[in-house]
Motif scaffolding. Sequence first.
Motif, PDB file in Angstrom:
ATOM      1  N   ASP A 330     112.474  34.717  43.265  1.00 50.33           N
ATOM      2  CA  ASP A 330     113.818  35.185  43.600  1.00 50.33           C
ATOM      3  C   ASP A 330     113.894  36.698  43.789  1.00 50.33           C
ATOM      4  O   ASP A 330     114.648  37.187  44.633  1.00 50.33           O
ATOM      5  CB  ASP A 330     114.812  34.784  42.487  1.00 50.33           C
ATOM      6  CG  ASP A 330     115.067  33.287  42.442  1.00 50.33           C
ATOM      7  OD1 ASP A 330     114.619  32.582  43.380  1.00 50.33           O
ATOM      8  OD2 ASP A 330     115.702  32.828  41.472  1.00 50.33           O
ATOM      9  N   CYS A 331     113.121  37.432  42.992  1.00 48.11           N
ATOM     10  CA  CYS A 331     113.295  38.898  42.925  1.00 48.11           C
ATOM     11  C   CYS A 331     112.121  39.689  43.476  1.00 48.11           C
ATOM     12  O   CYS A 331     112.213  40.917  43.624  1.00 48.11           O
ATOM     13  CB  CYS A 331     113.546  39.334  41.485  1.00 48.11           C
ATOM     14  SG  CYS A 331     115.024  38.625  40.758  1.00 48.11           S
ATOM     15  N   ASN A 353     120.134  46.657  29.145  1.00 54.29           N
ATOM     16  CA  ASN A 353     120.379  45.371  29.816  1.00 54.29           C
ATOM     17  C   ASN A 353     119.405  44.313  29.284  1.00 54.29           C
ATOM     18  O   ASN A 353     118.202  44.555  29.219  1.00 54.29           O
ATOM     19  CB  ASN A 353     120.214  45.527  31.328  1.00 54.29           C
ATOM     20  CG  ASN A 353     121.271  46.439  31.909  1.00 54.29           C
ATOM     21  OD1 ASN A 353     122.457  46.189  31.781  1.00 54.29           O
ATOM     22  ND2 ASN A 353     120.833  47.530  32.552  1.00 54.29           N
ATOM     23  N   ARG A 372     123.065  36.893  30.477  1.00 56.68           N
ATOM     24  CA  ARG A 372     122.809  38.327  30.681  1.00 56.68           C
ATOM     25  C   ARG A 372     123.825  39.158  29.902  1.00 56.68           C
ATOM     26  O   ARG A 372     125.011  38.817  29.849  1.00 56.68           O
ATOM     27  CB  ARG A 372     122.897  38.681  32.168  1.00 56.68           C
ATOM     28  CG  ARG A 372     121.908  37.950  33.063  1.00 56.68           C
ATOM     29  CD  ARG A 372     122.085  38.374  34.524  1.00 56.68           C
ATOM     30  NE  ARG A 372     121.232  37.614  35.413  1.00 56.68           N
ATOM     31  CZ  ARG A 372     121.550  36.425  35.936  1.00 56.68           C
ATOM     32  NH1 ARG A 372     122.735  35.882  35.666  1.00 56.68           N
ATOM     33  NH2 ARG A 372     120.715  35.797  36.730  1.00 56.68           N
ATOM     34  N   ASN A 374     124.984  43.448  29.139  1.00 52.89           N
ATOM     35  CA  ASN A 374     124.759  44.849  29.495  1.00 52.89           C
ATOM     36  C   ASN A 374     124.670  45.693  28.223  1.00 52.89           C
ATOM     37  O   ASN A 374     124.748  45.179  27.102  1.00 52.89           O
ATOM     38  CB  ASN A 374     125.840  45.352  30.452  1.00 52.89           C
ATOM     39  CG  ASN A 374     127.232  45.339  29.819  1.00 52.89           C
ATOM     40  OD1 ASN A 374     127.380  45.295  28.597  1.00 52.89           O
ATOM     41  ND2 ASN A 374     128.260  45.369  30.663  1.00 52.89           N
ATOM     42  N   VAL A 380     127.294  39.384  31.147  1.00 50.01           N
ATOM     43  CA  VAL A 380     127.309  39.601  32.589  1.00 50.01           C
ATOM     44  C   VAL A 380     126.970  38.283  33.269  1.00 50.01           C
ATOM     45  O   VAL A 380     125.925  37.693  33.008  1.00 50.01           O
ATOM     46  CB  VAL A 380     126.273  40.687  32.992  1.00 50.01           C
ATOM     47  CG1 VAL A 380     126.320  40.933  34.489  1.00 50.01           C
ATOM     48  CG2 VAL A 380     126.549  41.980  32.226  1.00 50.01           C
ATOM     49  N   VAL A 381     127.838  37.819  34.150  1.00 53.45           N
ATOM     50  CA  VAL A 381     127.613  36.530  34.803  1.00 53.45           C
ATOM     51  C   VAL A 381     126.764  36.697  36.056  1.00 53.45           C
ATOM     52  O   VAL A 381     125.850  35.929  36.325  1.00 53.45           O
ATOM     53  CB  VAL A 381     128.959  35.854  35.147  1.00 53.45           C
ATOM     54  CG1 VAL A 381     128.702  34.526  35.865  1.00 53.45           C
ATOM     55  CG2 VAL A 381     129.772  35.624  33.881  1.00 53.45           C
ATOM     56  N   SER A 382     127.055  37.725  36.829  1.00 54.65           N
ATOM     57  CA  SER A 382     126.330  37.918  38.092  1.00 54.65           C
ATOM     58  C   SER A 382     124.906  38.407  37.829  1.00 54.65           C
ATOM     59  O   SER A 382     124.557  38.785  36.714  1.00 54.65           O
ATOM     60  CB  SER A 382     127.071  38.928  38.962  1.00 54.65           C
ATOM     61  OG  SER A 382     127.161  40.164  38.283  1.00 54.65           O
ATOM     62  N   ASP A 383     124.097  38.418  38.870  1.00 51.26           N
ATOM     63  CA  ASP A 383     122.709  38.867  38.753  1.00 51.26           C
ATOM     64  C   ASP A 383     122.636  40.349  38.421  1.00 51.26           C
ATOM     65  O   ASP A 383     123.498  41.140  38.803  1.00 51.26           O
ATOM     66  CB  ASP A 383     121.964  38.636  40.073  1.00 51.26           C
ATOM     67  CG  ASP A 383     121.812  37.156  40.390  1.00 51.26           C
ATOM     68  OD1 ASP A 383     122.122  36.341  39.499  1.00 51.26           O
ATOM     69  OD2 ASP A 383     121.401  36.833  41.512  1.00 51.26           O
ATOM     70  N   LYS A 386     117.383  43.538  41.105  1.00 45.16           N
ATOM     71  CA  LYS A 386     116.120  42.789  41.013  1.00 45.16           C
ATOM     72  C   LYS A 386     115.159  43.349  39.959  1.00 45.16           C
ATOM     73  O   LYS A 386     114.593  42.610  39.156  1.00 45.16           O
ATOM     74  CB  LYS A 386     115.439  42.742  42.386  1.00 45.16           C
ATOM     75  CG  LYS A 386     116.183  41.838  43.358  1.00 45.16           C
ATOM     76  CD  LYS A 386     115.500  41.761  44.711  1.00 45.16           C
ATOM     77  CE  LYS A 386     116.265  40.815  45.645  1.00 45.16           C
ATOM     78  NZ  LYS A 386     115.631  40.702  46.971  1.00 45.16           N
ATOM     79  N   GLU A 389     116.495  42.685  36.535  1.00 46.40           N
ATOM     80  CA  GLU A 389     116.339  41.256  36.217  1.00 46.40           C
ATOM     81  C   GLU A 389     114.923  40.961  35.724  1.00 46.40           C
ATOM     82  O   GLU A 389     114.725  40.264  34.724  1.00 46.40           O
ATOM     83  CB  GLU A 389     116.631  40.427  37.477  1.00 46.40           C
ATOM     84  CG  GLU A 389     116.680  38.925  37.242  1.00 46.40           C
ATOM     85  CD  GLU A 389     118.096  38.418  37.000  1.00 46.40           C
ATOM     86  OE1 GLU A 389     118.656  38.750  35.944  1.00 46.40           O
ATOM     87  OE2 GLU A 389     118.625  37.705  37.866  1.00 46.40           O
TER      88      GLU A 389
END
Length: 419
Positions: A330-331, A353, A372, A374, A380-383, A386, A389
């Motif tokens: 993905d990243c 993070n 996730r 912070n 944190v819901v969103s990505d 990269k 992550e």
Amino acid sequence: LKVIAIDEQLRVIYEDNVHFDKDLPEFKTQGGAYIHGDRLTVTSPVLMWVKALDIILEKMKSSGFNFSQVKALSGAGQQHGSVYWRKGSIQILKNASSEQPLHQSLKTCFSISNSPIWMDSSTASQCSALEKAVGGAQCLANITGSRAYERFTGNQIAKIYSQNPEVYMQTERISLVSSFAASLFLRAYAPIDYSDGSGMNLLHIWEKVWSMSCLDACAPGLEEKLGYPVPSHSVLGPISPYYCQRYGFNPDCKIVAFTGDNPASLAGMRLEEGDIAISLGTSDTLFLWIQEPTPALEGHILCNPVDSQTYMALLCFKNGSLMRERIRNDCASGSWDEFSKALSSTVAGNNGNLGFYFDVMEITPEAVGIHRFNRDNQKVVSDFPKEVEIRALIEGQFMAKRIHAEKLGYKVSKYDEKL
């Protein structure tokens, strides 16, 4: 089935293997096992293991291997698998003719032809009953080093007794895969060693004897069927004359107690007190030498195979390499090089993070989903970006390993902290 021969300098002088599916197609296994219709029951045919031993020894003989030089023989078996010897089998084992392969002599020796193995998860009700019988999951862990697990042998025996009491009564001895293999070489029922025995939910790990409350909760007369456990480095006796006559082993060749694959890894990697080892596989496995363990509901405490007065801890994390590969895809465009560069481009601590990544239900802890946080500890819901992550994944995985190791009694020294 694998064999390796080493000389006194630990140099490898011979190695070979038998692949169950490929070399023994008549048993029709997949990955050496049968997955039954309920998708929970998983077994392996006992005679396949015996025939594999016959095959590998014949291969060694054909290659000119000098069996007379072997001074001692030991081994490791997959943990939690169990073998059930029918009444009268000891005489057949003792009197096996060297004129024929062992699997032919032992055809009628097993009251259960397909052994439950580590992948089996069909004993949930037996696990609940065992925990209840001894006062709960933590009480069971305090005695045996682990809460009740479906693959553990005590629960497998309880299932056999409840579903097939006649078969259980026809059984004169129950072996683990390790002690079963040792028995084949010994011409007698080999005892279960402390370390592999710790993966049964039956051994009192502090006193190194079977826990009567656990035995009684599983099946009647079980102590007699298990025999007495022994230290993992015990010399059990000389090799059976069968192997001297058929393959040319020296009669003085010693059989050392076999143990489980996980304890054998600790011994083989020469871990010492304070050491910790991590296997980064499909599941990540962490094991360590520990002096004063504190059994918990997650992870396992086993008797140490090298030093019977100490312990080893074992933790398994299901979301291992497959999770790392998914984030890599993905990243980092599926490239480990890009993944490594992204990791190196971020600072240790990831600026606060943090992420926990469980694509499938995790074992340690029992959780699922991507979580996730912070630097302000806000979820944190969103990505993440990269590179953030990637570092969150790696740091989260390794912090989890350390936290759960410390829960089991692992201590990070002040010197390590400074580093």
